[in-house]
Design a protein around this motif. Structure first.
Motif, mmCIF file in Angstrom:
data_model
loop_
_atom_site.group_PDB
_atom_site.id
_atom_site.type_symbol
_atom_site.label_atom_id
_atom_site.label_comp_id
_atom_site.label_asym_id
_atom_site.label_seq_id
_atom_site.Cartn_x
_atom_site.Cartn_y
_atom_site.Cartn_z
ATOM 1 N N ILE A 193 -6.305 -10.564 10.257
ATOM 2 C CA ILE A 193 -6.110 -10.599 8.805
ATOM 3 C C ILE A 193 -4.608 -10.501 8.553
ATOM 4 O O ILE A 193 -3.974 -9.512 8.924
ATOM 5 C CB ILE A 193 -6.820 -9.424 8.089
ATOM 6 N N ASP A 194 -4.035 -11.530 7.925
ATOM 7 C CA ASP A 194 -2.593 -11.539 7.654
ATOM 8 C C ASP A 194 -2.267 -10.763 6.384
ATOM 9 O O ASP A 194 -2.912 -10.960 5.348
ATOM 10 C CB ASP A 194 -2.091 -12.978 7.454
ATOM 11 N N GLY A 195 -1.255 -9.922 6.476
ATOM 12 C CA GLY A 195 -0.748 -9.255 5.287
ATOM 13 C C GLY A 195 0.310 -10.100 4.588
ATOM 14 O O GLY A 195 0.880 -11.024 5.161
ATOM 15 N N HIS A 196 0.558 -9.777 3.319
ATOM 16 C CA HIS A 196 1.612 -10.454 2.551
ATOM 17 C C HIS A 196 1.888 -9.571 1.339
ATOM 18 O O HIS A 196 1.204 -9.665 0.321
ATOM 19 C CB HIS A 196 1.155 -11.846 2.112
ATOM 20 N N ALA A 197 2.876 -8.691 1.476
ATOM 21 C CA ALA A 197 3.120 -7.716 0.412
ATOM 22 C C ALA A 197 4.612 -7.452 0.277
ATOM 23 O O ALA A 197 5.092 -6.358 0.571
ATOM 24 C CB ALA A 197 2.371 -6.422 0.712
ATOM 25 N N PRO A 198 5.382 -8.447 -0.178
ATOM 26 C CA PRO A 198 6.836 -8.272 -0.268
ATOM 27 C C PRO A 198 7.219 -7.144 -1.218
ATOM 28 O O PRO A 198 6.749 -7.082 -2.354
ATOM 29 C CB PRO A 198 7.316 -9.634 -0.787
ATOM 30 N N GLY A 199 8.066 -6.245 -0.716
ATOM 31 C CA GLY A 199 8.588 -5.170 -1.551
ATOM 32 C C GLY A 199 7.652 -3.999 -1.757
ATOM 33 O O GLY A 199 8.032 -3.013 -2.399
ATOM 34 N N LEU A 200 6.445 -4.077 -1.230
ATOM 35 C CA LEU A 200 5.485 -2.993 -1.449
ATOM 36 C C LEU A 200 5.881 -1.768 -0.630
ATOM 37 O O LEU A 200 6.189 -1.872 0.560
ATOM 38 C CB LEU A 200 4.085 -3.460 -1.057
ATOM 39 N N ARG A 201 5.864 -0.596 -1.267
ATOM 40 C CA ARG A 201 6.290 0.634 -0.602
ATOM 41 C C ARG A 201 5.393 1.801 -1.019
ATOM 42 O O ARG A 201 4.570 1.681 -1.919
ATOM 43 C CB ARG A 201 7.747 0.971 -0.963
ATOM 44 N N GLY A 202 5.599 2.901 -0.323
ATOM 45 C CA GLY A 202 4.969 4.146 -0.719
ATOM 46 C C GLY A 202 3.457 4.148 -0.578
ATOM 47 O O GLY A 202 2.884 3.517 0.306
ATOM 48 N N LYS A 203 2.801 4.852 -1.496
ATOM 49 C CA LYS A 203 1.359 5.053 -1.383
ATOM 50 C C LYS A 203 0.571 3.767 -1.599
ATOM 51 O O LYS A 203 -0.507 3.589 -1.021
ATOM 52 C CB LYS A 203 0.916 6.138 -2.363
ATOM 53 N N ASN A 204 1.101 2.862 -2.420
ATOM 54 C CA ASN A 204 0.408 1.584 -2.585
ATOM 55 C C ASN A 204 0.417 0.782 -1.284
ATOM 56 O O ASN A 204 -0.557 0.091 -0.964
ATOM 57 C CB ASN A 204 1.043 0.770 -3.705
ATOM 58 N N LEU A 205 1.513 0.879 -0.513
ATOM 59 C CA LEU A 205 1.562 0.236 0.798
ATOM 60 C C LEU A 205 0.544 0.879 1.737
ATOM 61 O O LEU A 205 -0.137 0.186 2.504
ATOM 62 C CB LEU A 205 2.967 0.337 1.390
#
Length: 212
Positions: A193-205
């Motif tokens: 499963i490929d991720g794609h989450a530019p700039g995502l940080r902290g608890k949401n990451l």
């Protein structure tokens, strides 16, 4: 395909290999060394490095011998070439395998686009590992024509040449637990499963990674 016991005999030096490359400057990508040696190949697979007899020998005369390059993420359609024509351009530069996300094929042609990619990438000198696009369209503003749900992914995920589910670009939908996005992850059925989450940080990451 030859019996494994026959290939083991070749590896032990008890039988000649089908092909031996001699006088190769072998690029060892693990140890970062380059050294002069011979490489034995049998049934399409490297079976040994060193002194081997071969039914056929090719003297590389000191030329470099290295593993092919692997491209871990690529969109062939962005080159504006068909897959066979792209292969014609890429192989001379050392590419031997690619993980591709045929996102734009799917955006326009839907599942027929994925079937086209599977068919047109067969029997070529590059090994293609094909990911199923997960966000078709990429946003609700796009009107290219096709739309994928988890049910669509489930129809094709079992194909041996499908390596998994491509980049989940709706990362807010993933970390917020939207059923439409979690269902796409479940459709992967143990494949990549490929991720794609530019700039995502902290608890949401953390939540995004936990989703799978």
């Amino acid at each position: 395909m030859r019996n494994i016991r026959d290939k083991l005999r070749v590896a032990r030096g008890e039988a000649p290999a089908e092909l031996v490359f001699t006088n190769a400057r072998l690029v060892n990508v693990l140890s970062a060394e380059i050294y002069l040696t011979n490489v034995a190949v049998d049934d399409g697979r490297v079976v040994g490095i060193g002194d081997y007899d071969g039914k056929e020998t090719i003297d590389l005369e000191g030329a470099y011998l290295a593993p092919s390059l692997i491209d871990g993420h690529f969109h062939v359609e962005s080159t504006m070439l068909t897959i066979p024509e792209f292969v014609r351009a890429a192989v001379p530069h050392g590419t031997g395998a690619m993980v591709i996300d045929p996102h734009e094929y799917a955006n326009v042609l839907g599942l027929d686009g994925i079937r086209y990619v599977l068919e047109s990438s067969k029997n070529l000198p590059i090994d293609f590992f094909i990911m199923l696009p997960s966000c078709v369209p990429a946003t609700h503003l796009e009107t290219a024509g096709a739309r994928f749900t988890a049910d669509d992914l489930a129809l094709m995920i079992a194909d041996d040449r499908i390596a998994g589910v491509a980049e989940l670009m709706n990362y807010p939908g993933v970390f917020l637990g939207m059923e439409s996005e979690l269902a796409k992850i479940r459709a992967g059925k143990g494949k990549a499963i490929d991720g794609h989450a530019p700039g995502l940080r902290g608890k949401n990451l953390n939540a995004y990674a936990l989703a799978g």
